[in-house]
Design a protein around this motif. Structure first.
Motif, PDB file in Angstrom:
ATOM      1  N   ILE A 188       0.839  -1.203   0.000  1.00 51.30           N
ATOM      2  CA  ILE A 188       0.000   0.000   0.000  1.00 51.30           C
ATOM      3  C   ILE A 188       0.872   1.250   0.000  1.00 51.30           C
ATOM      4  CG2 ILE A 188      -1.665   1.335   1.359  1.00 51.30           C
ATOM      5  CD1 ILE A 188      -2.856  -1.313   2.292  1.00 51.30           C
ATOM      6  N   THR A 189       1.959   1.220   0.790  1.00 53.86           N
ATOM      7  CA  THR A 189       2.879   2.361   0.840  1.00 53.86           C
ATOM      8  C   THR A 189       3.489   2.637  -0.529  1.00 53.86           C
ATOM      9  OG1 THR A 189       3.415   1.896   3.154  1.00 53.86           O
ATOM     10  CG2 THR A 189       4.952   3.269   1.931  1.00 53.86           C
ATOM     11  N   LEU A 190       3.960   1.593  -1.190  1.00 56.84           N
ATOM     12  CA  LEU A 190       4.563   1.767  -2.512  1.00 56.84           C
ATOM     13  C   LEU A 190       3.534   2.250  -3.527  1.00 56.84           C
ATOM     14  CD1 LEU A 190       6.857  -1.403  -2.668  1.00 56.84           C
ATOM     15  CD2 LEU A 190       7.522   0.979  -2.224  1.00 56.84           C
ATOM     16  N   LEU A 191       2.314   1.709  -3.445  1.00 54.13           N
ATOM     17  CA  LEU A 191       1.264   2.138  -4.360  1.00 54.13           C
ATOM     18  C   LEU A 191       0.931   3.611  -4.158  1.00 54.13           C
ATOM     19  CD1 LEU A 191      -0.847   1.458  -6.512  1.00 54.13           C
ATOM     20  CD2 LEU A 191      -2.407   0.758  -4.662  1.00 54.13           C
ATOM     21  N   LEU A 192       0.810   3.997  -2.876  1.00 54.08           N
ATOM     22  CA  LEU A 192       0.536   5.408  -2.594  1.00 54.08           C
ATOM     23  C   LEU A 192       1.671   6.297  -3.092  1.00 54.08           C
ATOM     24  CD1 LEU A 192      -0.970   5.257   1.010  1.00 54.08           C
ATOM     25  CD2 LEU A 192      -2.174   5.822  -1.104  1.00 54.08           C
ATOM     26  N   GLU A 193       2.904   5.850  -2.929  1.00 53.15           N
ATOM     27  CA  GLU A 193       4.038   6.646  -3.386  1.00 53.15           C
ATOM     28  C   GLU A 193       4.040   6.780  -4.912  1.00 53.15           C
ATOM     29  OE1 GLU A 193       7.179   9.128  -3.098  1.00 53.15           O
ATOM     30  OE2 GLU A 193       5.846   8.378  -1.519  1.00 53.15           O
ATOM     31  N   VAL A 194       3.702   5.689  -5.606  1.00 52.64           N
ATOM     32  CA  VAL A 194       3.608   5.768  -7.070  1.00 52.64           C
ATOM     33  C   VAL A 194       2.517   6.751  -7.480  1.00 52.64           C
ATOM     34  CG1 VAL A 194       2.989   4.483  -9.145  1.00 52.64           C
ATOM     35  CG2 VAL A 194       4.540   3.466  -7.456  1.00 52.64           C
ATOM     36  N   ILE A 195       1.358   6.666  -6.803  1.00 53.49           N
ATOM     37  CA  ILE A 195       0.256   7.585  -7.113  1.00 53.49           C
ATOM     38  C   ILE A 195       0.673   9.024  -6.843  1.00 53.49           C
ATOM     39  CG2 ILE A 195      -2.069   8.286  -6.441  1.00 53.49           C
ATOM     40  CD1 ILE A 195      -2.688   5.349  -5.892  1.00 53.49           C
ATOM     41  N   ILE A 196       1.341   9.266  -5.704  1.00 56.64           N
ATOM     42  CA  ILE A 196       1.797  10.623  -5.369  1.00 56.64           C
ATOM     43  C   ILE A 196       2.818  11.119  -6.381  1.00 56.64           C
ATOM     44  CG2 ILE A 196       3.126  11.947  -3.667  1.00 56.64           C
ATOM     45  CD1 ILE A 196       1.766  10.276  -1.489  1.00 56.64           C
ATOM     46  N   THR A 197       3.721  10.227  -6.795  1.00 57.37           N
ATOM     47  CA  THR A 197       4.717  10.620  -7.799  1.00 57.37           C
ATOM     48  C   THR A 197       4.049  11.022  -9.111  1.00 57.37           C
ATOM     49  OG1 THR A 197       6.343   9.121  -6.799  1.00 57.37           O
ATOM     50  CG2 THR A 197       6.763   9.882  -9.057  1.00 57.37           C
ATOM     51  N   LEU A 198       3.112  10.189  -9.568  1.00 55.34           N
ATOM     52  CA  LEU A 198       2.404  10.506 -10.810  1.00 55.34           C
ATOM     53  C   LEU A 198       1.606  11.812 -10.669  1.00 55.34           C
ATOM     54  CD1 LEU A 198       1.115   6.946 -11.812  1.00 55.34           C
ATOM     55  CD2 LEU A 198       3.060   8.214 -12.768  1.00 55.34           C
ATOM     56  N   PHE A 199       0.951  11.968  -9.512  1.00 54.62           N
ATOM     57  CA  PHE A 199       0.195  13.194  -9.278  1.00 54.62           C
ATOM     58  C   PHE A 199       1.118  14.407  -9.266  1.00 54.62           C
ATOM     59  CE2 PHE A 199      -1.255  16.385  -6.214  1.00 54.62           C
ATOM     60  CZ  PHE A 199      -2.476  16.751  -6.784  1.00 54.62           C
ATOM     61  N   SER A 200       2.293  14.257  -8.624  1.00 55.90           N
ATOM     62  CA  SER A 200       3.242  15.373  -8.565  1.00 55.90           C
ATOM     63  C   SER A 200       3.714  15.763  -9.958  1.00 55.90           C
ATOM     64  CB  SER A 200       4.444  14.997  -7.687  1.00 55.90           C
ATOM     65  OG  SER A 200       4.041  14.692  -6.379  1.00 55.90           O
ATOM     66  N   ILE A 201       4.008  14.752 -10.774  1.00 56.15           N
ATOM     67  CA  ILE A 201       4.461  15.041 -12.146  1.00 56.15           C
ATOM     68  C   ILE A 201       3.346  15.713 -12.940  1.00 56.15           C
ATOM     69  CG2 ILE A 201       5.204  13.996 -14.301  1.00 56.15           C
ATOM     70  CD1 ILE A 201       6.594  11.822 -12.636  1.00 56.15           C
ATOM     71  N   ALA A 202       2.119  15.177 -12.806  1.00 56.63           N
ATOM     72  CA  ALA A 202       0.988  15.760 -13.543  1.00 56.63           C
ATOM     73  C   ALA A 202       0.712  17.186 -13.074  1.00 56.63           C
ATOM     74  CB  ALA A 202      -0.255  14.892 -13.360  1.00 56.63           C
ATOM     75  N   PHE A 203       0.734  17.392 -11.752  1.00 52.55           N
ATOM     76  CA  PHE A 203       0.482  18.727 -11.212  1.00 52.55           C
ATOM     77  C   PHE A 203       1.578  19.701 -11.648  1.00 52.55           C
ATOM     78  CE2 PHE A 203       1.150  21.892  -7.875  1.00 52.55           C
ATOM     79  CZ  PHE A 203      -0.107  22.499  -7.849  1.00 52.55           C
ATOM     80  N   ALA A 204       2.843  19.235 -11.578  1.00 53.65           N
ATOM     81  CA  ALA A 204       3.949  20.098 -11.980  1.00 53.65           C
ATOM     82  C   ALA A 204       3.844  20.472 -13.451  1.00 53.65           C
ATOM     83  CB  ALA A 204       5.286  19.411 -11.696  1.00 53.65           C
ATOM     84  N   ASN A 205       3.475  19.508 -14.285  1.00 53.60           N
ATOM     85  CA  ASN A 205       3.330  19.799 -15.718  1.00 53.60           C
ATOM     86  C   ASN A 205       2.186  20.766 -15.979  1.00 53.60           C
ATOM     87  OD1 ASN A 205       5.466  18.182 -16.509  1.00 53.60           O
ATOM     88  ND2 ASN A 205       4.195  16.355 -16.751  1.00 53.60           N
ATOM     89  N   THR A 206       1.064  20.555 -15.270  1.00 51.68           N
ATOM     90  CA  THR A 206      -0.072  21.470 -15.433  1.00 51.68           C
ATOM     91  C   THR A 206       0.299  22.876 -14.985  1.00 51.68           C
ATOM     92  OG1 THR A 206      -1.628  19.657 -15.078  1.00 51.68           O
ATOM     93  CG2 THR A 206      -2.477  21.891 -14.806  1.00 51.68           C
ATOM     94  N   PHE A 207       0.935  22.951 -13.818  1.00 55.94           N
ATOM     95  CA  PHE A 207       1.374  24.252 -13.293  1.00 55.94           C
ATOM     96  C   PHE A 207       2.376  24.894 -14.247  1.00 55.94           C
ATOM     97  CE2 PHE A 207       3.796  27.017 -10.455  1.00 55.94           C
ATOM     98  CZ  PHE A 207       2.770  27.677  -9.797  1.00 55.94           C
ATOM     99  N   SER A 208       3.268  24.064 -14.790  1.00 56.18           N
ATOM    100  CA  SER A 208       4.279  24.570 -15.718  1.00 56.18           C
ATOM    101  C   SER A 208       3.638  25.124 -16.985  1.00 56.18           C
ATOM    102  CB  SER A 208       5.262  23.458 -16.063  1.00 56.18           C
ATOM    103  OG  SER A 208       6.158  23.873 -17.065  1.00 56.18           O
ATOM    104  N   ARG A 209       2.659  24.386 -17.517  1.00 54.70           N
ATOM    105  CA  ARG A 209       2.005  24.858 -18.743  1.00 54.70           C
ATOM    106  C   ARG A 209       1.314  26.197 -18.511  1.00 54.70           C
ATOM    107  NH1 ARG A 209       0.571  19.372 -19.335  1.00 54.70           N
ATOM    108  NH2 ARG A 209      -1.519  19.804 -18.496  1.00 54.70           N
ATOM    109  N   ARG A 210       0.673  26.341 -17.360  1.00 52.05           N
ATOM    110  CA  ARG A 210      -0.041  27.597 -17.082  1.00 52.05           C
ATOM    111  C   ARG A 210       0.946  28.752 -16.905  1.00 52.05           C
ATOM    112  NH1 ARG A 210      -4.305  27.084 -12.553  1.00 52.05           N
ATOM    113  NH2 ARG A 210      -5.177  28.881 -13.642  1.00 52.05           N
TER     114      ARG A 210
END
Length: 486
Positions: A188-210
């Motif tokens: 569960i910890t690893l899954l949550l970390e993968v989800i957080i990593t993907l979310f961080s990348i997606a959020f950073a890219n969205t923020f970057s595009r804006r």
């Protein structure tokens, strides 16, 4: 639509590194937090199993100890008989010793008759003030899915320790349960970390595009396209930033339009006297003229030069009025300044056949530089003389309207057409260009007045009726403090 050139990509490279660094920092922090939670959950689950196993093993030892304590003779035969009746204990190994630690009975068969120095047995047989009847001892070890539990309890008969019961239990099922639980928590910890990593990348890219939209728009504005607007979308701080950026570009566009119009108007206005001077000098050089004609042409050249001088002075005054902040303001009454201007322009009024009428009884103090007030009054009264009719009247009135001090300058001149009223404060705008040129007007006086009035927190308005006259009304906040009237 965002347009990113190769140069812009180079410009944003540093931002990309910062974005990656922040995203990775967030991922590392969340990973550490989840790791701590993982360890905590594992330790907590092991502790719960430990407590449960301790209670179970001590109870089993006490049960066996109580049964053995009922024997009259404590030896291998009698102990074996009692143990055979306790098959429900379900333990891996059971050892019974006498009070000296010598094994009397061992279900494993290897320790019988030997002296055992096991720490649990020694601790159980130890007598102290705090534990005169020995101690209940439990130890526990978990490794690779196996729980190794050990417990020892003294055998007490009539208040005397006569031996010890020692039990061991290798529990594979509960060990497997602990291992499965820890594995599940880790997954569960690893899954949550993968989800957080993907979310961080997606959020950073969205923020970057804006952010890149704003940065690209800044480059477009820098290239001179002030009409460009950025569309951020959303409803957050970046949206507010985008709206502020659009407001800024709109102001820049307006400023650029005013600058271009000003340069165009100034070039046009300056070109006329220069062309006249060039024409007059060429005429003097190319034609044989008598002295009287030459003097007349030279006089005309002087008049055009004076006109250029006045226009340059007006431009400098307008630039100064727009560039200086009103930091040295003082509280003064307006009447003394009006009277001083009237004295200065009295000769002009007499020559033009204009009569002054000053109504200055309702004077109120205002916060303004005296030089600014002088320039406002002088320009308005000078225009009232220039554009009045011979035999007309120029009225200057001071009055109080609630919390405001009002200066009103009215003439009985030709008036201003309705379609021209909204343009009278524009630079170089003249209602009657022929009359303005004849009177030496540059079309800058009212622009200067409006700029100075606004800089001093005031307002100016104009009303006019063609053939009857024009009224300029200047309003300032009144400051009711004790000041001396000059």
């Amino acid at each position: 639509m965002a347009i990113i050139s190769a140069n812009e990509k180079t410009t944003y490279r540093g931002y990309g590194k910062t974005q990656f660094r922040y995203a990775m920092t967030y991922v590392v922090i969340t990973f550490v937090v989840l790791l701590v939670l993982n360890v905590y959950c594992s330790k907590t689950s092991q502790k719960l199993f430990y407590q449960s196993k301790e209670v179970s093993m001590i109870e089993k030892c006490q049960l066996a100890s109580d049964e053995i304590a009922t024997l009259d003779v404590l030896n291998a035969t009698t102990v074996a008989g009692i143990v055979s009746q306790m098959e429900s204990l379900k333990i891996t190994r059971l050892i019974v010793t006498d009070q000296s630690g010598t094994a009397l009975y061992d279900t494993g068969g290897t320790a019988a008759g030997t002296y055992l120095l096991l720490p649990e047995i020694l601790k159980a047989l130890e007598v102290s003030k705090e534990a005169p009847s020995g101690n209940d001892v439990f130890s526990w070890h978990y490794h690779d899915g196996v729980m190794d539990s050990r417990a020892a309890t003294p055998i007490v008969s009539y208040g005397t320790i006569i031996g010890c019961v020692y039990m061991t239990e290798y529990d594979v099922s509960q060990g497997a349960l602990i291992k499965s639980l820890q594995k599940t928590v880790l997954q569960i910890t690893l899954l949550l970390e993968v989800i957080i990593t993907l979310f961080s990348i997606a959020f950073a890219n969205t923020f970057s595009r804006r952010l890149n939209r704003i940065m690209t728009s800044m480059r477009i504005i820098q290239d001179g396209d002030y009409s460009h607007k950025v569309n951020m979308g959303g409803n957050d701080e970046l949206t507010i930033l985008g709206n502020e950026f659009n407001d800024l570009t709109e102001r820049l566009q307006n400023s650029e339009q005013k600058r271009s119009r000003f340069v165009s108007d100034a070039s046009h206005e300056l070109k006329t006297p220069l062309a006249s001077i060039k024409l007059l000098t060429d005429s003097i050089l190319q034609y044989d003229m008598d002295l009287e004609t030459v003097r007349e042409f030279v006089s005309d050249i002087g008049n055009e030069a004076e006109r250029l001088n006045r226009m340059t002075a007006k431009l400098l005054s307008l630039t100064k009025a727009e560039g200086l902040p009103s930091e040295e303001s003082e509280i003064i009454y307006m009447a003394p300044t009006v009277r001083r201007v009237a004295r200065m322009l009295n000769q002009n009024a007499v020559e033009a056949g204009i009569t002054f009428r000053l109504e200055l009884e309702e004077d109120s103090p205002v916060l303004i530089l005296e030089d600014d007030l002088y320039q406002i009054v002088f320009n308005l009264m000078e225009n009232g003389i220039k554009y009045n009719l011979s035999g007309g009247c120029l009225t200057v009135c001071l009055r109080r309207e609630e919390d405001n001090a009002v200066l009103e300058v009215s003439d009985t001149g030709v008036g201003i057409p309705e379609d021209a009223i909204s343009h009278v404060f524009e630079r170089f705008y003249r209602v009657d260009k022929a009359r303005s040129r004849a009177t030496g007007g540059s079309g800058l006086g009212l622009s200067i007045v409006r700029t100075i009035v606004q800089r001093n927190r005031g307002e100016i308005a104009v009303s006019s009726v063609v053939g009857q006259g024009t009224t300029f009304t200047v309003t300032f906040p009144a400051f009711d403090t004790e000041v001396d009237k000059a």
